[in-house]
Write an enzyme that holds these catalytic residues in place. Structure first.
Site, mmCIF file in Angstrom:
data_model
loop_
_atom_site.group_PDB
_atom_site.id
_atom_site.type_symbol
_atom_site.label_atom_id
_atom_site.label_comp_id
_atom_site.label_asym_id
_atom_site.label_seq_id
_atom_site.Cartn_x
_atom_site.Cartn_y
_atom_site.Cartn_z
ATOM 1 N N GLY A 133 15.196 -49.971 12.139
ATOM 2 C CA GLY A 133 14.645 -48.645 11.935
ATOM 3 C C GLY A 133 13.135 -48.730 11.801
ATOM 4 N N GLN B 130 4.633 -46.538 9.972
ATOM 5 C CA GLN B 130 4.634 -48.005 9.965
ATOM 6 C C GLN B 130 3.834 -48.589 11.124
ATOM 7 O OE1 GLN B 130 9.122 -48.251 9.254
ATOM 8 N NE2 GLN B 130 8.376 -50.050 8.192
ATOM 9 N N CYS C 236 12.537 -54.234 5.062
ATOM 10 C CA CYS C 236 11.575 -53.312 5.660
ATOM 11 C C CYS C 236 10.563 -54.105 6.479
ATOM 12 C CB CYS C 236 10.861 -52.544 4.544
ATOM 13 S SG CYS C 236 9.674 -51.344 5.143
ATOM 14 N N LEU C 237 10.277 -53.658 7.706
ATOM 15 C CA LEU C 237 9.318 -54.370 8.551
ATOM 16 C C LEU C 237 7.915 -54.375 7.941
ATOM 17 C CD1 LEU C 237 10.370 -53.290 12.163
ATOM 18 C CD2 LEU C 237 10.815 -55.459 11.006
ATOM 19 N N HIS D 35 16.194 -44.604 4.081
ATOM 20 C CA HIS D 35 15.082 -45.562 3.972
ATOM 21 C C HIS D 35 13.892 -45.100 4.813
ATOM 22 C CE1 HIS D 35 13.399 -49.808 3.852
ATOM 23 N NE2 HIS D 35 12.722 -49.260 4.851
ATOM 24 N N GLU D 36 14.158 -44.741 6.078
ATOM 25 C CA GLU D 36 13.066 -44.346 6.974
ATOM 26 C C GLU D 36 12.458 -43.007 6.559
ATOM 27 O OE1 GLU D 36 11.869 -46.549 8.748
ATOM 28 O OE2 GLU D 36 13.584 -47.900 8.690
ATOM 29 N N HIS E 250 9.749 -43.205 4.078
ATOM 30 C CA HIS E 250 8.428 -43.556 4.631
ATOM 31 C C HIS E 250 7.633 -42.291 4.988
ATOM 32 C CE1 HIS E 250 8.456 -47.901 4.896
ATOM 33 N NE2 HIS E 250 9.627 -47.914 5.498
HETATM 34 ZN ZN LIG Z 1 10.835 -49.529 5.757
#
Ligand SMILES: [Zn+2]
Length: 172
Positions: free
Chosen positions: A45, A50, A99-100, A141-142, A145
């Site tokens: 995701g 990000q 998380c990236l 989660h996304e 952000h």
């Molecule tokens: Zn994340």
């Protein structure tokens, strides 16, 4: 095109992303770049912020594993979610998240178990998705952000302190 991932504690991760009003070429190339970037990092995701773009855009692709356990992402199955709004959130569950933007960190996070989400697709068409599995967790989660939040903010104070200490060591 691959874009750089914004890494914690970059201040951009705290921005509240803005609603998308134009469903144009620029949005489509943003979505395509997000897909390329997510796949190159083996993520499931990614939110636009990000890669440094403060728009309410996120993508999710939970790939199926083939018989040899190879993870095979398929672009056609990527969920492209724009201007999302929860219609329903209920129940609780706990699952390990990563998380990236915070590479190498995995923690159990409590989330709603069942969600109904309204959103727009890349053409601006209104869509609804209902989910009660890992997809529901990935969406939450996304979506965090887009509101300037990262998953480690959901940790207990003690665990958060431990994380910050270890993270500083790693990025000194
Ligand atoms: Zn994340």
């Amino acid at each position: 095109m691959l874009r750089d991932i914004v890494i914690y504690p970059d201040k951009r991760l705290k921005l509240i992303s803005k609603e998308v009003t134009l469903f144009d070429e620029e949005l489509h190339s943003l979505l395509d770049d997000m897909y390329d970037t997510m796949c190159s990092r083996k993520g499931i995701g990614l939110a636009a912020i990000q890669i440094g773009v403060d728009k309410r855009v996120l993508i999710i692709n939970i790939p199926e594993e083939d018989d040899d356990d190879n993870v095979m992402p398929n672009k056609d199955e990527t969920l492209e979610i724009i201007n999302p709004k929860f219609e329903k959130k209920e129940g609780t569950c706990k699952h390990q998240e990563g998380c990236l933007s915070i590479p190498g960190v995995y923690e159990d996070i409590e989330r709603f178990e069942h969600i109904v989400l309204n959103y727009q697709d890349r053409e601006g068409k209104h869509q609804t998705i209902e989910s009660n599995d890992f997809l529901a967790i990935a969406i939450q989660h996304e979506l965090d952000h887009l509101d300037g939040k990262v998953f480690i903010e959901k940790l207990s104070i003690l665990k958060r302190k431990k994380f910050e200490k270890e993270w500083k060591k790693k990025f000194k």
